[in-house]
Scaffold this active site. Sequence first.
Site, short mmCIF file in Angstrom:
data_model
loop_
_atom_site.label_atom_id
_atom_site.label_comp_id
_atom_site.label_asym_id
_atom_site.label_seq_id
_atom_site.Cartn_x
_atom_site.Cartn_y
_atom_site.Cartn_z
N TYR A 50 0.82 -1.20 0.09
CA TYR A 50 0.00 0.03 -0.02
C TYR A 50 0.92 1.10 -0.01
O TYR A 50 1.89 1.45 0.92
CB TYR A 50 -0.84 0.02 1.21
CG TYR A 50 -1.95 -0.97 1.16
CD1 TYR A 50 -2.32 -1.90 0.17
CD2 TYR A 50 -2.84 -1.05 2.12
CE1 TYR A 50 -3.38 -2.79 -0.04
CE2 TYR A 50 -3.79 -2.42 2.29
CZ TYR A 50 -4.01 -3.02 1.24
OH TYR A 50 -5.00 -4.04 1.15
N ASN A 154 -7.25 -14.05 -1.16
CA ASN A 154 -7.44 -14.13 -2.63
C ASN A 154 -7.09 -15.77 -2.83
O ASN A 154 -6.82 -15.85 -4.26
CB ASN A 154 -6.92 -13.30 -3.54
CG ASN A 154 -7.24 -11.78 -3.23
OD1 ASN A 154 -8.30 -11.38 -3.23
ND2 ASN A 154 -6.19 -11.06 -2.83
N GLY A 206 -18.49 -3.35 -3.80
CA GLY A 206 -18.43 -3.77 -5.09
C GLY A 206 -18.45 -2.42 -5.92
O GLY A 206 -17.88 -1.53 -5.64
#
Length: 290
Positions: A50, A154, A206
């Site tokens: 980040y 993920n 989303g």
Amino acid sequence: MGNNTNYSKIIAGTMTWGSWGKQFSTEEMVVFMEQCLALGITTFDHADIYGDYGTEAAFGKAFKASTLDRSKVQFISKCGIQMTSGRENDVKHYQYDKDYIISSTEACLKKLNTEYLDMLLLHRPSPLLQPEEVAEAILSLKDSGKIKKFGVSNFTPSQIGLLESEITVSANQIEFSLTQNDVMENGTLDDCMLHKRMTMCWSPLGSYFRAHSAKSERIALVLKTLMEKYNASESQLLLAWLLKHPASVFPVVGTTNFERLSESVAAVEINLELQDWFLLLEASQGKEVA
């Protein structure tokens, strides 16, 4: 896989706190961290990448200047992505050898001004990942008290299964929202429930506010009726939809706006009725369930 009650249900995502977004000064970051605490948000989600590998250090400087009690907050971070910005790499890739995982974690602790991480996650699966190598690194980090728990981000169920041939995986942080809900169909959420993994989701709203589409139009029509029924905003209802899932999802909310963060916390109290949940699912998919 362990008790997740010490993590706040809404997790503060720090991805846009630094150079990738808001560019908080140290003082501004201190204020926002303390606002999070005032709302009952005690868990902060990081990743080494980040801010081109700079946001953890900015957070750590603010943490040191703040009144936060380390024993009452939780720090999650991720490692493994090697970018071409912020580091001298020729190609973006993933790195998960033992020495790299350990050195990345130690660098993270130094940047965050903390002695341990509550949870370390592997950021993305690598086709070259070797479970034995990962396990050696994680066991070393746990034995030295530098991390409390280990998870992934993920990863598919089969990729986690491969890792679990050597080491326990306590969490999976995945993309999950009303507009992106493949994890309900591909076994990812089933795996989290079956093995009692902590289920965190990134991008919990989303694409609803980002992309104009037939899908977003259908969802908007349903939300319009539900906003009045539940006396709630669109974003609150989108979070409430996630929170109803039995996987006991912990949304990672990336807003740097106090009012929106406050709204997110209030969404935890909304209990969508069964048919309202399916009305939203139908709007997302563009068809009734089979």
